[in-house]
Design a protein around this motif. Structure first.
Motif, PDB file in Angstrom:
ATOM      1  N   LYS A 175       0.827  -1.202   0.000  1.00  0.00           N
ATOM      2  CA  LYS A 175       0.000   0.000   0.000  1.00  0.00           C
ATOM      3  C   LYS A 175       0.864   1.256   0.000  1.00  0.00           C
ATOM      4  O   LYS A 175       0.672   2.179  -0.790  1.00  0.00           O
ATOM      5  CB  LYS A 175      -0.908   0.010   1.241  1.00  0.00           C
ATOM      6  CG  LYS A 175      -1.732  -1.265   1.400  1.00  0.00           C
ATOM      7  CD  LYS A 175      -2.592  -1.244   2.646  1.00  0.00           C
ATOM      8  CE  LYS A 175      -1.823  -1.241   3.960  1.00  0.00           C
ATOM      9  NZ  LYS A 175      -1.118  -2.477   4.301  1.00  0.00           N
ATOM     10  N   THR A 176       1.821   1.250   0.933  1.00  0.00           N
ATOM     11  CA  THR A 176       2.693   2.408   1.025  1.00  0.00           C
ATOM     12  C   THR A 176       3.462   2.591  -0.280  1.00  0.00           C
ATOM     13  O   THR A 176       3.602   3.708  -0.777  1.00  0.00           O
ATOM     14  CB  THR A 176       3.663   2.229   2.203  1.00  0.00           C
ATOM     15  OG1 THR A 176       2.880   2.127   3.389  1.00  0.00           O
ATOM     16  CG2 THR A 176       4.618   3.384   2.325  1.00  0.00           C
ATOM     17  N   THR A 177       3.910   1.486  -0.820  1.00  0.00           N
ATOM     18  CA  THR A 177       4.639   1.538  -2.081  1.00  0.00           C
ATOM     19  C   THR A 177       3.787   2.219  -3.153  1.00  0.00           C
ATOM     20  O   THR A 177       4.270   3.056  -3.913  1.00  0.00           O
ATOM     21  CB  THR A 177       5.012   0.112  -2.528  1.00  0.00           C
ATOM     22  OG1 THR A 177       5.692  -0.517  -1.443  1.00  0.00           O
ATOM     23  CG2 THR A 177       5.895   0.128  -3.749  1.00  0.00           C
TER      24      THR A 177
ATOM     25  N   PRO B 108       2.698  11.057   4.450  1.00  0.00           N
ATOM     26  CA  PRO B 108       3.434   9.801   4.324  1.00  0.00           C
ATOM     27  C   PRO B 108       3.329   8.925   5.560  1.00  0.00           C
ATOM     28  O   PRO B 108       2.948   9.388   6.637  1.00  0.00           O
ATOM     29  CB  PRO B 108       4.877  10.267   4.136  1.00  0.00           C
ATOM     30  CG  PRO B 108       4.941  11.579   4.813  1.00  0.00           C
ATOM     31  CD  PRO B 108       3.582  12.196   4.712  1.00  0.00           C
ATOM     32  N   GLU B 109       3.679   7.684   5.367  1.00  0.00           N
ATOM     33  CA  GLU B 109       3.739   6.760   6.483  1.00  0.00           C
ATOM     34  C   GLU B 109       4.818   7.244   7.454  1.00  0.00           C
ATOM     35  O   GLU B 109       5.852   7.739   7.032  1.00  0.00           O
ATOM     36  CB  GLU B 109       4.132   5.374   5.945  1.00  0.00           C
ATOM     37  CG  GLU B 109       4.061   4.274   6.956  1.00  0.00           C
ATOM     38  CD  GLU B 109       4.348   2.919   6.310  1.00  0.00           C
ATOM     39  OE1 GLU B 109       3.495   2.045   6.404  1.00  0.00           O
ATOM     40  OE2 GLU B 109       5.422   2.736   5.712  1.00  0.00           O
ATOM     41  N   GLY B 110       4.546   7.116   8.714  1.00  0.00           N
ATOM     42  CA  GLY B 110       5.546   7.531   9.699  1.00  0.00           C
ATOM     43  C   GLY B 110       5.618   9.030   9.877  1.00  0.00           C
ATOM     44  O   GLY B 110       6.582   9.542  10.422  1.00  0.00           O
TER      45      GLY B 110
ATOM     46  N   ASP C 230      -1.597   8.011   4.163  1.00  0.00           N
ATOM     47  CA  ASP C 230      -1.076   6.692   4.507  1.00  0.00           C
ATOM     48  C   ASP C 230      -1.263   6.443   5.993  1.00  0.00           C
ATOM     49  O   ASP C 230      -0.545   7.000   6.814  1.00  0.00           O
ATOM     50  CB  ASP C 230       0.411   6.603   4.106  1.00  0.00           C
ATOM     51  CG  ASP C 230       0.872   5.150   3.971  1.00  0.00           C
ATOM     52  OD1 ASP C 230       0.157   4.265   4.475  1.00  0.00           O
ATOM     53  OD2 ASP C 230       1.935   4.925   3.371  1.00  0.00           O
ATOM     54  N   GLU C 231      -2.232   5.637   6.303  1.00  0.00           N
ATOM     55  CA  GLU C 231      -2.538   5.282   7.686  1.00  0.00           C
ATOM     56  C   GLU C 231      -2.645   6.482   8.629  1.00  0.00           C
ATOM     57  O   GLU C 231      -1.903   6.585   9.604  1.00  0.00           O
ATOM     58  CB  GLU C 231      -1.501   4.286   8.219  1.00  0.00           C
ATOM     59  CG  GLU C 231      -1.428   3.067   7.327  1.00  0.00           C
ATOM     60  CD  GLU C 231      -0.845   1.858   8.034  1.00  0.00           C
ATOM     61  OE1 GLU C 231      -0.934   1.805   9.278  1.00  0.00           O
ATOM     62  OE2 GLU C 231      -0.339   0.973   7.337  1.00  0.00           O
ATOM     63  N   PRO C 232      -3.567   7.363   8.360  1.00  0.00           N
ATOM     64  CA  PRO C 232      -3.675   8.560   9.200  1.00  0.00           C
ATOM     65  C   PRO C 232      -4.132   8.255  10.619  1.00  0.00           C
ATOM     66  O   PRO C 232      -3.904   9.061  11.510  1.00  0.00           O
ATOM     67  CB  PRO C 232      -4.722   9.410   8.477  1.00  0.00           C
ATOM     68  CG  PRO C 232      -5.516   8.442   7.698  1.00  0.00           C
ATOM     69  CD  PRO C 232      -4.572   7.359   7.290  1.00  0.00           C
TER      70      PRO C 232
HETATM   71 MG   LIG Z   1       2.574   0.999   4.805  1.00  0.00          MG
END
Ligand SMILES: [Mg+2]
Ligand SMILES: Nc1ncnc2c1ncn2[C@@H]1O[C@H](COP(=O)(O)OP(=O)(O)OP(=O)(O)O)[C@@H](O)[C@H]1O
Ligand SMILES: Nc1ncnc2c1ncn2[C@@H]1O[C@H](COP(=O)(O)OP(=O)(O)OP(=O)(O)O)[C@@H](O)[C@H]1O
Ligand SMILES: [Mg+2]
Lengths: 320, 235, 370, 294, 261
Positions: B40-42, B82-84, B159-161
């Protein structure tokens, strides 16, 4: 499974013996002339220096620019002793005392400075090496800028290979022990390492002291092969040269350090034929190698270990 | 509005995305769900230009942006949380937010947007002078979303908020995504919290080891036994 | 071809005369190595143009030791065991030169330095180094001479020493100057130090300025000495400044400026006030080839090469031992740095001149020594 | 007292030079966390460009320094593009080695081209040749120039970095390059810009030092480069005021150790003090220390 | 008296910000307790205080183990670990470039008895102890189904497995008290359910006392016996999940108006 995970690592002793035997044969038959031997000596000294710095910088993650300082202590102590006791036991006593002195200084210096991180540690260690050098430059007993001359020469292939191989093997043994793994975990993440019970300061100092010890040995070998020592030999640029070998070989790869030392020695020897542009070509080679292989020649892999694993797997497959 | 065709991405020799295609229409919320490591992140990183695909194309409003730099994509109205979180740790909350509007020059409108973000996340206002690196996890997440909004995006990639947020805030975040969407921003949402994601999304794609294995209306997927078992916790 | 340590064709039947050049061509003291080499190459060009030595041309086997002493040893090994040189010239500095002497002794190939001035280069506690020669003064010789000059000619009683503590040249000169100066009734009121490549000396000069003294002795090279003199004069210190052959370079004038170079005296091998035709021709030839004025290192390199060539021509056989013997028996060799004979310690016996500068130009010379 | 004042002034003038070089180190470090060893070499290059401009082309001081800054700027940007950019994602220490390689290349390349010998700048005329006496002290116009340039540059750079868009972009890139890209920042040109400024600074410093000491050689960057690097780290690497403070600090310690202590041990004492201070302030004089948040 | 942890009046502030204020906590042996609260309430800071990463401004922390009482507030992280407190991190902090095996094996270091000399020469009990270490590590990895990936680098594991590995690493230090900081973050509900079972299981298997920070209420409400609630650094509630769920202050500050299963 167990065998794959747990290697006894006897191969390296056999390999060391083999190299020694071949070298001895070349010496006896006279193929290894003085020139080649002095190149070889420089190479072995560089290997010991690089491998020991790799323990500090590569495996434990402590950026040190002061390795030449430890080397000089080993060198001067060894020279002073072996000039007074010009016999083989005197030489051995000199090398060992020199290494212990270097280790001791490593301890004294490491204890307060290893709290520093990254570039701050780098300049503290650099400063330490400069202080040591300036002290040697001004001491009576070390004969100041003119340095020591006429140090008796004891280094022959036997001693050279003995010290080189034992340095490599002992450091690699250390790394493949619980203590060594503790050092590596500090490099990976100091906070996490502490949270699993690793006394970071203790292990940093341990790595520093062991690294300094072997740098001291390299210094002793230097003194007693090249007959002379001077403070200028141990300047900032020598520490940099050692660092270059470590990074070029691969941070955290002992065999990488060995290979890089050999490669640089070959390049440097080859370039002797171009006196005017020698250093320019050398610099270009350095930059090109780094651009092509930023992780170093070996990355963090070890040559011998992978070979062994390969063998192990084949044997297993064959067996089942 | 956003269309991805046959996108393929490699990490070295690992094929992380295997020719995936998806599209997001203007005004939609589309969610991309899938297990850890599904890609997903990709996918999001490729869409926003941080990664280069080996093949396939990305279209934004009909323009092919496959070769465009992240900067151009931002200029074209794309914004990526973004993630993280990836805040700028040694800059204050306020500076982080200002950087979100880096490409904009309309000072007054920026000021307005800043106020709107502070309204949405009052904590950020309280902490506006604190260094972002010392914020708690949840505070950082709010900052990351607030920062993305500062560019007034047309398409928002999230991304995964909800990761690491307190339940109350999870609620709020999803409500907010909905409001943001209602005010005209198209959203592509990656979520582990599939339940919530499916609730606010109109459509969804399910990604498994680099391939899209299922897609459809969010409501339908929520009913699907397969999805329930794999992503919604089974009970 | 793989016979061990068999030097390549050499000796009487060789077509050419191979001379090893082991100099600091890069690294910290490359200035001196490069300057020596310029002199050497000029000499070789002239010798070969004149038909070589007994019909054989000289070829140079040149290596760069990177100013690294261990590298100097390794390269000495290389030229002596692999390249088959008959003699080697260099390195420029005492330390690096000393590092090659054991190799020379072992291979019985003579080594010559034009500029290794430390006292114990050719003889030390262990005795004479049979295969090592030099054609420059030793530090004690110059240090003593300058102390005498200060006491007798300048009537100085109190001296300040500002020395290059990073080179044995500086330290050696300082030590000998001090010994001689104090033995004969002077006192050294302050000893300050700097390291090679320093450019800022105001701190020590300000400190020195507070003391009472008659002369300043600066044992070191022109690179720093030029700046020290300039900064000293700018601070209003106008006591006479003394130095040694390290001062001899046109660069001294460029660095310090003409106004600063008054009351400056240094010992040297020769002076441009000399109207010796040999010197004049050398200066002319050097200028023609390199488009600049020669300095002491150029001249010493030039002389070192000619000194070796002279011995090769006189040698009974073309091997290291014979050339060594020829070098050792050199008498009244006419060099541009003065004519000299080699004594039993393999040092040159030559007279020393003390040059006085006025507005940057050589103004007075006085001679001492044998 | 006069002596003491003179020593203070001495330490300011040497400190200014360290500070000036340290500024360039810190700028580059600030953005790509690289101790750019090539910086000292670019500084040397600047000194030579100024030298050739003045002696061979007869240019005046101002055009010479501008020319040196321009060429160094180009060289700096090229170095980054050729030698550092391919290593953007490599370990920092790998880039450090490349930087060392580049630095050796420039120094030895220069040594090959112009030989190792010292060259001297032509004497200055006009304002730059003046000197003033204040009480027992003598101050030269050149010292004033260097001091002024250092302080002005520090202020200007600080303003640029803290308040302008580009400055903000620089800080963002230094903290998280990817996130900066997501903000629409052009990372490559921001890095290039930083190298351009840093290298132009080096070029200017080279010419100023050339004029001040009128002595240049291909290895002239090594010692001041090392000291400036130490100064930059010591002040808190990456911080512009830190570089300047570090430069003056080192300059002052050097001068006072040489002036009131034993000049034989000058550098040893400087380093000893440095280590002691670092033990007390592990992130440099102005750096914030403290554990990272976990 | 089967208390394991007793925290009194714990306070910590950063600059002007009071991150934790006068917090009292206690854990009995074998308990599984939750620590919840809004973002920035000071939960992670509590963990950092308990494990010695920060030094408290005020207050006392005492650990009871084997009939002894140890005060932790002045100790270093590694000492605290050796006294039996293990932890995981909110943002995973594995040794990324080490293998899975080495991550766990390094955490077992304190059981190693051989000294530096044996380490250098590989003599004495080195071989036996190393073999034992590997065996023990592999056993532990098996519990988390990571034994098949023992030689993979930690950074190459999928996220969920990294979380598991971090727990395994903490367990390798043989803690009596385990602190888990958001173990379920970044996991989908199915994975969270699996993790919930794992946590319960290891608690029994290793006889652990667990304190756990988590925002996923499905996990907290299901397995925690008691829950502490922090807000603005202060304890605002304490009790069983049932009590907490219905505490209006907690609902207002943290949970929001949703029902949790
Ligand atoms: Mg991810
Ligand atoms: N930089 C990288 N190098 C190599 N492999 C990578 C890299 N980043 C991700 N991968 C691999 O690519 C696959 C897809 O990863 P990705 O991060 O896109 O997954 P995801 O769906 O976002 O998972 P998560 O829910 O854990 O965030 C995984 O197997 C991962 O291990
Ligand atoms: N090192 C620090 N420096 C300054 N402030 C800090 C530091 N560590 C934490 N804080 C502040 O302390 C407060 C508590 O942070 P903490 O990380 O403990 O929150 P938390 O309860 O774990 O939140 P979350 O659930 O979001 O992770 C936050 O406001 C944070 O900004
Ligand atoms: Mg937290």
């Amino acid at each position: 499974m167990m065998n794959r995970l747990f290697e006894k690592g006897r191969m390296k002793y056999i390999f060391a013996l083999l190299v020694f035997a071949i070298g001895q044969l070349l010496v006896v038959t006279g193929y290894l002339n003085d020139y080649l031997f002095s190149t070889l000596t420089t190479l072995c000294i560089n290997i010991i220096l690089a491998v020991s710095l790799n323990l500090i910088t590569g495996f434990t993650g402590q950026f040190s620019l002061g390795h030449a300082g430890f080397m000089s202590i080993g060198g001067y102590v060894c020279a002073l002793i072996s000039m007074r006791i010009p016999t083989v036991p005197g030489f051995l006593l000199g090398v060992l005392t020199g290494a212990l002195a270097a280790a001791f200084v490593g301890f004294i210096v490491g204890l307060p400075t290893l709290r520093l991180k990254g570039d701050y540690l780098a300049i503290a260690t650099l400063g330490m090496a400069e202080i040591i050098r300036i002290i040697f430059l001004n001491l009576k007993i070390t004969n100041g800028a003119a340095g020591l001359n006429g140090i008796p020469q004891f280094v022959d292939w036997m001693w050279l290979s003995l010290f080189t191989f034992s340095s490599i093997i002992l450091i690699s043994n250390f790394i493949r022990s619980a203590h060594g793994r503790a050092c590596v975990s500090i490099r990976e993440d100091e906070i996490a390492a502490e949270s699993i019970g690793i006394h970071a300061t203790k292990y940093k100092v341990t790595a520093f002291v062991i690294g300094a010890f072997f740098a001291g040995i390299a210094g002793g070998l230097y003194a007693s092969y090249f007959y002379f020592l001077r403070p200028t030999l141990f300047g900032f640029s020598r520490s940099i040269d050692i660092l270059v070998i470590v990074v070029l070989g691969g941070i955290g790869s002992l065999s990488g350090s060995v290979i890089a030392a050999i490669l640089l020695a070959l390049i440097s020897t080859y370039l002797q034929a171009f006196p005017e542009l020698r250093m320019v070509f050398y610099a270009v080679a350095l930059v090109v190698i780094m651009i092509v292989r930023p992780q170093g020649l070996m990355g963090s892999k070890e040559l011998s270990l992978d070979l062994l694993k390969g063998f192990g797997r084949k044997r297993q497959r064959g067996g089942s | 509005m956003l269309e991805i065709r046959e996108l393929e991405v490699y990490y070295g020799v690992i094929r992380a995305l295997k020719k995936i295609s998806l599209h997001v229409e203007k005004g939609e919320i589309v969610t991309l769900i899938g297990a850890n490591g599904a890609g997903k992140t990709t996918a999001l990183r490729t869409i926003s230009g941080l990664l280069r695909p080996t093949s396939g194309s990305i279209l934004l409003n009909g323009d092919d942006i496959t070769q465009a730099s992240p900067r151009e994509r931002v200029r074209k109205g794309m914004s990526h949380v973004p993630e993280g979180r990836r805040m700028f740790p040694d800059m204050s909350v306020l500076e982080n937010l200002e950087l979100g509007a880096f490409l904009r020059r309309d000072k007054e409108a920026i000021e307005e947007d800043l106020m709107r973000v502070y309204e949405r996340f009052p904590v950020l206002y309280e902490r506006r002078k604190q260094m972002a690196g010392t914020l708690s996890g949840g505070e950082q997440q709010m900052l990351a979303i607030g920062r993305a909004l500062m560019s007034r995006p047309e398409v928002l990639l999230l991304d995964e908020p909800s990761m690491g947020l307190a339940p109350l805030l999870v609620q709020e975040i999803f409500n907010m995504i909905r409001t943001i969407n209602e005010s005209g921003t198209t959203v592509l949402l990656v979520e582990q919290n599939a339940n919530m994601a499916l609730q606010i999304a109109s459509r969804a794609y399910v990604l498994e080891t680099g391939s899209i294995v299922l897609s459809g209306e969010a409501k339908e997927l929520m009913e699907s036994e397969e999805i329930k078992k794999a992503y919604l916790g089974g009970n | 071809s793989n016979a061990p340590s068999q030097p390549a064709a050499s000796g009487d039947d060789a077509e050419e005369i191979k001379i090893g050049i082991n100099y600091e061509l890069s690294g910290g003291v490359a200035t001196y190595g490069q300057a020596n080499l310029e002199g050497i190459e000029l000499a070789v060009e002239q010798i070969n143009a004149a038909g070589g030595i007994n019909g054989k041309k000289i070829t140079l086997v040149t290596y760069d030791n990177k100013s690294d002493h261990a590298e100097a040893t390794t390269l000495a090994n290389r030229m002596m065991t692999q390249d088959g040189v008959l003699a080697a010239i260099g390195p420029a500095t005492s330390g690096a030169f000393k590092a090659t002497i054991p190799v020379a002794e072992k291979n019985q190939i003579p080594v010559v330095s034009g500029s290794a001035t430390a006292d114990d280069v050719t003889v030390d506690a262990q005795g004479l180094k049979e295969y090592a020669f030099r054609i420059c003064f030793s530090d004690s010789y110059q240090g003593t001479a300058m102390a005498d000059f200060a006491l007798n000619t300048l009537n100085a009683k109190k001296a300040v020493i500002i020395m290059d503590s990073s080179s044995d040249y500086g330290k050696g000169l300082a030590k000998n100057f001090k010994e001689q100066f104090e033995k004969n009734g002077g006192t050294v009121v302050a000893e300050e130090a700097y390291v090679a490549k320093d450019t800022e000396f105001n701190a020590i000069l300000t400190k020195v300025k507070g003391a009472e003294f008659d002369v300043i002795f600066i044992p070191g090279y022109y690179e720093e000495a030029g700046l020290i003199i300039k900064q000293a004069r700018a601070q209003g210190i106008d006591a006479p400044v003394l130095g040694a052959d390290g001062f001899d370079s046109p660069v001294l004038l460029e660095l310090a400026g003409a106004e600063a170079l008054n009351d400056v005296y240094f010992s040297n091998h020769y002076s441009s006030l000399d109207q010796d035709p040999l010197v004049l021709k050398f200066i002319e030839d050097f200028k023609a080839k390199y488009d600049k004025e020669p300095d002491a290192f150029n001249a010493l390199g030039y002389d070192a090469m000619n000194f070796v060539a002279d011995a090769v021509a006189r040698a009974e056989k073309l091997d290291g031992t014979s050339i060594k013997d020829a070098l050792a028996s050199t008498e009244n060799f006419a060099g541009v740095t003065g004519s000299f004979s080699i004594d039993e310690n393999h040092n040159p016996v030559k007279s020393i001149v003390v040059i006085g500068l006025k507005n940057g130009v050589q103004d007075t010379i006085s001679r001492t020594g044998e | 007292m006069g002596q003491f004042l003179q020593q203070i002034f001495n330490s300011i003038s040497i400190g200014s030079i360290y500070a000036l070089i340290a500024l360039g180190y810190t700028m580059v470090y600030g953005i790509i966390r690289l101790i750019n060893f090539a910086h000292a070499s670019v500084y040397m290059l600047g000194a030579y460009i100024g030298y050739f401009a003045m002696t061979y082309f007869g240019l005046g001081f101002v055009p010479s320094i501008l020319l040196a800054m321009l060429i160094c700027m180009i060289v700096g940007v090229l170095i980054e593009k050729i030698a550092y950019k391919p290593l953007r994602n490599a370990a920092r220490i790998a880039v450090l080695i490349t930087a060392i390689g580049v630095s050796m290349f420039i120094e030895y390349g220069m040594m090959f081209l112009v030989k190792a010998n010292v060259r001297s700048y032509p004497p200055m005329s006009g304002f730059l040749a003046k000197s003033f006496s204040v009480g027992a002290m003598t101050i030269t116009a050149q010292q004033i120039l260097i001091l002024a340039v250092t302080i002005i540059l520090m202020v200007v750079l600080q303003i640029v970095v803290k308040t302008t868009r580009t400055g903000k972009a620089m800080r963002a890139v230094s903290q998280d390059r990817e996130a900066a890209e997501l903000m629409g920042i052009d990372v490559n040109s921001t890095i290039s810009f930083t190298f351009a400024i840093g290298s132009a600074l080096a070029g200017a410093a080279g010419v100023l030092v050339g004029v001040y000491y009128n002595s240049i050689n291909p290895l002239m960057g090594m010692l001041p480069g090392l000291k400036a690097f130490v100064a930059a780290v010591f002040g808190g690497i990456g911080l512009i005021p830190g570089a300047v403070l570090g430069g003056y600090f080192i300059g002052a310690v050097e001068v006072f150790v040489a002036g009131y202590g034993n000049s034989m041990y000058r550098d040893a004492v400087v380093f000893a003090i440095l280590i002691l201070v670092l033990i007390l302030k592990p992130a440099g004089l102005l750096g914030k220390s403290g554990r990272e948040k976990v | 008296m089967n208390k394991v942890l007793d925290v009194r009046k714990l306070s910590k502030s950063f600059g002007g910000l009071a991150a934790v204020t006068a917090v009292n906590l206690h854990l009995n042996k074998g308990e599984l307790v939750g620590l919840i609260g809004p973002n920035g309430a000071g939960k992670t800071t509590c963990f950092n205080l308990l494990t010695g990463i920060y030094e408290p401004d005020k207050g006392s922390i005492s650990l009871h183990r084997d009939g002894q009482e140890y005060s932790l507030e002045k100790r270093k992280p590694h000492e605290i670990c050796r006294l039996g407190v293990g932890r995981t991190f909110q943002n995973i902090r594995l040794f990324r470039d080490l293998t899975v095996l080495d991550n766990v094996r390094t955490a077992m270091n304190r059981t190693v008895k051989y000294g530096l000399f044996s380490a250098l020469f590989h003599i004495g009990s080195y071989h036996r102890e190393e073999r034992e270490l590997i065996e023990k590590s592999m056993e532990l990895l098996k519990i988390f189904e990571l034994d098949g990936k023992a030689l993979e680098l930690a950074k190459n594991l999928p996220y969920g497995e990294q979380r598991h590995l971090e727990i395994a690493r903490a367990l390798a230090t043989e803690p009596a008290l385990l602190l888990l900081d958001e173990p379920a973050a970044g996991m989908n509900p199915a994975e969270t359910a699996q993790l919930t079972r794992t946590i319960e299981w290891i608690r029994k298997r290793f006889d652990l006392t667990i304190l756990l920070i988590e925002h996923d209420m499905s996990l907290v409400m299901k397995i925690c016996e008691r829950v502490y609630v922090l807000d603005y650094g202060m304890l605002i509630a304490e009790g069983t999940p049932e009590v907490i769920k219905n505490n209006p202050r907690v609902v207002k500050a943290y949970l929001g108006e949703v029902a949790y299963a």
